[in-house]
Design an enzyme around this catalytic site. Structure first.
Site, short mmCIF file in Angstrom:
data_model
loop_
_atom_site.label_atom_id
_atom_site.label_comp_id
_atom_site.label_asym_id
_atom_site.label_seq_id
_atom_site.Cartn_x
_atom_site.Cartn_y
_atom_site.Cartn_z
N GLY A 9 -8.63 -3.61 -5.52
CA GLY A 9 -8.26 -4.29 -4.28
C GLY A 9 -9.30 -5.30 -3.87
O GLY A 9 -9.61 -5.45 -2.68
N ASN A 87 -12.10 0.67 -3.96
CA ASN A 87 -11.89 0.12 -2.63
C ASN A 87 -10.42 0.08 -2.22
O ASN A 87 -10.11 0.25 -1.05
CB ASN A 87 -12.48 -1.30 -2.57
N SER A 147 -13.37 6.16 4.73
CA SER A 147 -13.11 5.69 6.09
C SER A 147 -13.63 6.74 7.06
O SER A 147 -13.73 7.93 6.69
CB SER A 147 -11.59 5.55 6.30
N TYR A 160 -3.18 9.37 5.96
CA TYR A 160 -4.34 8.52 5.68
C TYR A 160 -5.63 9.34 5.84
O TYR A 160 -6.52 9.30 4.99
CB TYR A 160 -4.33 7.33 6.65
N ILE A 193 -13.02 -2.42 10.71
CA ILE A 193 -13.41 -3.65 10.02
C ILE A 193 -12.27 -4.67 10.16
O ILE A 193 -11.09 -4.32 10.01
CB ILE A 193 -13.68 -3.37 8.52
P1 NAD Z 1 -6.52 -4.70 3.02
O1 NAD Z 1 -5.13 -4.22 3.20
O2 NAD Z 1 -6.94 -5.97 3.67
O3 NAD Z 1 -6.89 -4.79 1.48
C1 NAD Z 1 -6.59 -3.77 0.60
C2 NAD Z 1 -6.51 -4.32 -0.78
O4 NAD Z 1 -6.15 -3.27 -1.68
C3 NAD Z 1 -5.45 -5.40 -0.91
O5 NAD Z 1 -5.93 -6.43 -1.72
C4 NAD Z 1 -4.30 -4.67 -1.59
O6 NAD Z 1 -3.47 -5.50 -2.37
C5 NAD Z 1 -5.05 -3.69 -2.48
N1 NAD Z 1 -4.22 -2.56 -2.86
C6 NAD Z 1 -3.42 -1.80 -2.08
N2 NAD Z 1 -2.77 -0.89 -2.82
C7 NAD Z 1 -3.17 -1.09 -4.10
C8 NAD Z 1 -2.85 -0.48 -5.33
N3 NAD Z 1 -1.97 0.52 -5.40
N4 NAD Z 1 -3.44 -0.94 -6.46
C9 NAD Z 1 -4.32 -1.95 -6.43
N5 NAD Z 1 -4.66 -2.58 -5.28
C10 NAD Z 1 -4.09 -2.16 -4.13
O7 NAD Z 1 -7.43 -3.49 3.52
P2 NAD Z 1 -8.99 -3.38 3.81
O8 NAD Z 1 -9.13 -3.21 5.28
O9 NAD Z 1 -9.75 -4.43 3.13
O10 NAD Z 1 -9.25 -1.95 3.17
C11 NAD Z 1 -10.00 -1.76 1.99
C12 NAD Z 1 -10.40 -0.30 1.94
O11 NAD Z 1 -11.21 0.02 3.06
C13 NAD Z 1 -9.21 0.66 1.99
O12 NAD Z 1 -9.46 1.76 1.13
C14 NAD Z 1 -9.21 1.12 3.43
O13 NAD Z 1 -8.63 2.40 3.57
C15 NAD Z 1 -10.68 1.13 3.74
N6 NAD Z 1 -11.02 1.03 5.14
C16 NAD Z 1 -10.64 -0.03 5.91
C17 NAD Z 1 -11.00 -0.06 7.25
C18 NAD Z 1 -10.66 -1.20 8.16
O14 NAD Z 1 -10.89 -1.09 9.37
N7 NAD Z 1 -10.12 -2.29 7.69
C19 NAD Z 1 -11.74 0.98 7.79
C20 NAD Z 1 -12.11 2.04 6.99
C21 NAD Z 1 -11.75 2.06 5.67
#
Ligand code: NAD
Length: 256
Positions: A9, A87, A147, A160, A193
């Site tokens: 990702g 990620n 997370s 989640y 984030i």
């Molecule tokens: P996002 O949705 O902006 O990006 C996620 C990325 O993962 C995207 O590019 C998507 O295409 C890819 N993805 C999703 N499913 C996939 C799959 N099956 N195979 C390959 N790629 C896949 O989300 P983000 O906020 O950048 O989140 C990234 C990570 O951080 C995630 O694991 C999320 O749970 C975690 N996270 C995010 C936050 C936040 O506040 N944004 C907080 C805590 C944890």
């Protein structure tokens, strides 16, 4: 030869923040995503402009064949893998109270956030062990992006929270198993984030942050996570395997 990092990702949001930082710090990259290569070309070009070689590996981490192909492509292209950053992750398509949430959503979230990461780690770990055995100077590590939901209960996205709590245990399990090979496994635990994932709940979090939810009164940015991951990948925390590094602006510090 530069060290090679695979970031799942990695074409947007936190993953792109991580890829950017790793490119800046001298890694070559394998970036995974689900979109066709044409759709992510400009992103790949941005990473290349930072001096990194970039291989795009399209595929879903939730699918066993895609996971296998991804690792094979990295093997063919670079012949080495030093850092795996798990990620990629998804939120439930629809936030629903745990008294009503569906099994479909549970399966979808768990198979991406937990099963996908767990079995991709298994493959990468076996390859890293083989690399270590053929070259004692090999330094690898695995970094899981979980997370605060691993410990903070949100009843409108139980699946989640469960997936991230499971990923936290996966970190410890692989840390234990890979200890004898000196391959550390870490968990990076972000708070709130600013990415596409949180774009739909901006107003809600703006208000909570203004009301003091985090000690540091701002949103986290992908670069905040990227810098932490790069420090881990660069070997700055070699004696800290199995540990959780919080990137949450102090959100989870208990206060009275
Ligand atoms: P996002 O949705 O902006 O990006 C996620 C990325 O993962 C995207 O590019 C998507 O295409 C890819 N993805 C999703 N499913 C996939 C799959 N099956 N195979 C390959 N790629 C896949 O989300 P983000 O906020 O950048 O989140 C990234 C990570 O951080 C995630 O694991 C999320 O749970 C975690 N996270 C995010 C936050 C936040 O506040 N944004 C907080 C805590 C944890």
């Amino acid at each position: 030869m530069k060290r090679v990092a695979l970031i799942t990702g990695g074409t947007r949001g936190i993953g792109f923040g991580i890829a950017t930082q790793l490119a800046k710090e001298g890694f070559d990259l394998a970036v995974n995503g689900t979109r066709p290569e044409e759709a992510v070309q400009s992103t790949i070009d941005e990473l290349k402009a930072l001096g990194a070689a970039v291989l795009y590996c399209r595929g879903s981490i939730a699918a066993a064949t895609d996971r296998k192909n991804m690792i094979e492509r990295v093997r063919k292209h670079y012949g080495a893998l030093h850092v795996l950053v798990n990620n990629a992750g998804i939120a439930p398509r629809e936030r629903r109270d745990i008294l009503e949430a569906t099994e479909e959503s549970y399966d979808e979230v768990m198979s991406t956030n937990l099963k996908g990461c767990y079995f991709l780690t298994q493959q990468a770990a076996n390859w890293m062990i083989a690399q270590k055995q053929s070259d004692a100077g090999f330094t690898g590590c695995i970094i899981n992006v979980s997370s605060i939901s691993a410990t903070v209960a949100s009843v409108n996205r139980g699946e989640y929270c469960l997936s991230k709590a499971g990923l936290s245990m996966a970190t410890q399990l692989f840390a234990v198993r890979l200890g004898e090979f000196n391959i550390p496994v870490y968990e990076v635990r972000p708070g709130i984030i600013r990415t596409d994932m949180t774009a739909g709940v901006t107003e809600k979090y703006d208000k909570l942050i203004a009301d003091g939810l985090c000690i540091q009164q701002r949103w986290g940015e992908p670069a905040d996570v990227g810098k932490v991951v790069a420090s881990l990948a660069n070997g700055q925390f070699m004696y800290s395997t199995g540990q959780v590094i919080m990137v949450d602006g102090g959100l989870t510090v208990p206060r009275l």
